[in-house]
Design an enzyme around this catalytic site. Sequence first.
Site, PDB file in Angstrom:
ATOM      1  N   GLU A 100       2.708  -6.640   0.024  1.00 36.32           N
ATOM      2  CA  GLU A 100       4.158  -6.171  -1.730  1.00 36.32           C
ATOM      3  C   GLU A 100       4.762  -5.493  -0.468  1.00 36.32           C
ATOM      4  OE1 GLU A 100       0.283  -5.814  -4.593  1.00 36.32           O
ATOM      5  OE2 GLU A 100       1.941  -3.885  -4.144  1.00 36.32           O
ATOM      6  N   CYS A 113       9.439  -0.069   2.459  1.00 35.22           N
ATOM      7  CA  CYS A 113       8.668   0.088   2.719  1.00 35.22           C
ATOM      8  C   CYS A 113       7.418  -1.037   3.193  1.00 35.22           C
ATOM      9  CB  CYS A 113       7.190   0.905   1.926  1.00 35.22           C
ATOM     10  SG  CYS A 113       5.523   1.126   2.331  1.00 35.22           S
ATOM     11  N   CYS A 120      -5.974  -5.543   4.818  1.00 34.88           N
ATOM     12  CA  CYS A 120      -6.192  -4.747   5.589  1.00 34.88           C
ATOM     13  C   CYS A 120      -7.305  -5.291   5.621  1.00 34.88           C
ATOM     14  CB  CYS A 120      -5.794  -2.780   4.829  1.00 34.88           C
ATOM     15  SG  CYS A 120      -5.361  -2.047   6.481  1.00 34.88           S
ATOM     16  N   CYS A 124     -10.440   2.256   4.391  1.00 32.41           N
ATOM     17  CA  CYS A 124     -10.193   3.405   3.627  1.00 32.41           C
ATOM     18  C   CYS A 124     -10.973   3.976   2.469  1.00 32.41           C
ATOM     19  CB  CYS A 124      -9.225   4.367   3.543  1.00 32.41           C
ATOM     20  SG  CYS A 124      -8.552   4.253   5.970  1.00 32.41           S
ATOM     21  N   CYS A 127      -8.149   3.679  -0.489  1.00 34.47           N
ATOM     22  CA  CYS A 127      -6.983   3.087  -0.340  1.00 34.47           C
ATOM     23  C   CYS A 127      -7.044   1.894  -1.237  1.00 34.47           C
ATOM     24  CB  CYS A 127      -6.539   2.685   1.122  1.00 34.47           C
ATOM     25  SG  CYS A 127      -4.895   2.021   1.057  1.00 34.47           S
ATOM     26  N   GLU A 166      -2.029  -2.721   9.085  1.00 35.04           N
ATOM     27  CA  GLU A 166      -2.499  -1.516   9.594  1.00 35.04           C
ATOM     28  C   GLU A 166      -1.156  -2.068  10.974  1.00 35.04           C
ATOM     29  OE1 GLU A 166      -2.767   1.300  10.653  1.00 35.04           O
ATOM     30  OE2 GLU A 166      -2.401   0.821  12.437  1.00 35.04           O
ATOM     31  N   SER A 195       3.662   4.076  10.589  1.00 36.03           N
ATOM     32  CA  SER A 195       2.625   4.698  10.473  1.00 36.03           C
ATOM     33  C   SER A 195       0.792   4.126  10.881  1.00 36.03           C
ATOM     34  CB  SER A 195       2.618   4.852   8.659  1.00 36.03           C
ATOM     35  OG  SER A 195       0.917   5.152   8.006  1.00 36.03           O
ATOM     36  N   SER A 218      -1.874   8.713  10.068  1.00 33.34           N
ATOM     37  CA  SER A 218      -2.587   8.784   8.127  1.00 33.34           C
ATOM     38  C   SER A 218      -3.530  10.191   8.296  1.00 33.34           C
ATOM     39  CB  SER A 218      -3.024   7.887   7.891  1.00 33.34           C
ATOM     40  OG  SER A 218      -2.052   7.306   7.501  1.00 33.34           O
ATOM     41  N   HIS A 220      -5.419  12.857   6.798  1.00 35.28           N
ATOM     42  CA  HIS A 220      -6.621  12.734   5.734  1.00 35.28           C
ATOM     43  C   HIS A 220      -7.346  13.669   5.708  1.00 35.28           C
ATOM     44  CE1 HIS A 220      -3.744   9.940   3.977  1.00 35.28           C
ATOM     45  NE2 HIS A 220      -4.973   8.698   4.922  1.00 35.28           N
ATOM     46  N   ASN A 294      -2.967   8.294  -5.083  1.00 39.25           N
ATOM     47  CA  ASN A 294      -2.922   8.347  -5.987  1.00 39.25           C
ATOM     48  C   ASN A 294      -4.253   7.288  -6.658  1.00 39.25           C
ATOM     49  OD1 ASN A 294      -0.397   8.312  -6.855  1.00 39.25           O
ATOM     50  ND2 ASN A 294       0.000   7.086  -5.008  1.00 39.25           N
ATOM     51  N   CYS A 335       1.969   4.411  -2.697  1.00 35.92           N
ATOM     52  CA  CYS A 335       0.749   4.638  -1.767  1.00 35.92           C
ATOM     53  C   CYS A 335      -0.536   4.464  -1.977  1.00 35.92           C
ATOM     54  CB  CYS A 335       0.922   6.047  -0.735  1.00 35.92           C
ATOM     55  SG  CYS A 335       2.191   7.023   0.052  1.00 35.92           S
TER      56      CYS A 335
END
Length: 343
Positions: A100, A113, A120, A124, A127, A166, A195, A218, A220, A294, A335
């Site tokens: 995407e 983006c 991935c 996480c 996500c 990643e 990122s 990232s 968190h 989200n 995100c």
Amino acid sequence: MATTPVSLRPAAQRTDPYGVSREELAALLAGEPPYRARQVWEALHRRAAWPPEMTELPRPIRERLAEILTPALSVCSRREADGGQTLKWVFEVEGPARVETVLMAYPDRVTVCVSTQAGCAMACPFCATGQGGFVRHLRSAEIVEQVAWAMRERPVTHVVFMGMGEPLANYDQTIGALRRLHDEMGISWRRLTLSTVGIVPGIRRLTTEGIPVNLAVSLHAANDTLRDELVPINRRYPLARLAEACADYVGATRRRLSLEWAVIGGVNDRPEDAEELARFARALGAHVNLIPLNETAGYRAPGPPRAVHFRARLRALGVNATLRRTRGQEIAAACGQLAGGGG
Ligand code: SAH
């Protein structure tokens, strides 16, 4: 809705438009005047035009090139949100796999983006991309072509490597894409942002690469216990080592570091979280980007007042913090929502 891609390039001589080098393009155009290769190169990179659209070329050349330089991505869906200011593409790539790309238009800039992997491997837990697991690395040409698709719609000014995957786990292809975006598409280093979850050897290598892109980490969580859970790669590269690598990156490139913090209600938005984050950020002179979570899996969104409150607390602790406006939520383009299935 989803359309079946017609041709994902079976013919052996087909190649990625953004994978050929200038020399390879010149070889493809052997026998033509030398300016032809330059013309095609500029059309590809500056206008994001593909051979069938290069009407400045004599028809036989155009047709021959159109056979060879075929896009690597095929559109499964293209959806708009925020009154047309956010666009999300789901592309099918060889595999087959889905990736995407999101375009966000603002009054003063247009940011794309891009994804660097299908899926991935970082897992996480909050996500959506992480839940689906890893499918495959993207080639640098596939990363660049995502930007080309966006350029065909809007004049792209910024590119963030914050889509699926990643980037530092696909190091060479990511660097190849960054270089081509800079060298050939004219996007300055300061308008390119990578990122990462914090792969320390990757950050170290990037420090010596000589390409001063913006670095976003990232984070968190700013204590190892919580971060081990939220960003599992932390077990391999804990915060102290991450901080050192970030400090060296900032020292070498003079770029400001940003720390991404998905605000998760009751998990990382408490006063002690703000204090730990503030210490970590201040030591690095980093900017903090708060992203209201989200909701995807088992994690709760904080509700806007808590995120605003968290930001105020950080500011009071001397940290430069912004609360990111969420774009494209209704088309699952925000995100952590990219899962490759939308369409
Ligand atoms: N793998 C890289 C690139 C992806 S960037 C990285 O993690 O940095 C995508 C950003 O969105 C990351 O900061 C990620 O942690 C964050 N994110 C993931 N899931 C999210 C969610 N559900 N809500 C808000 N942000 C999320």
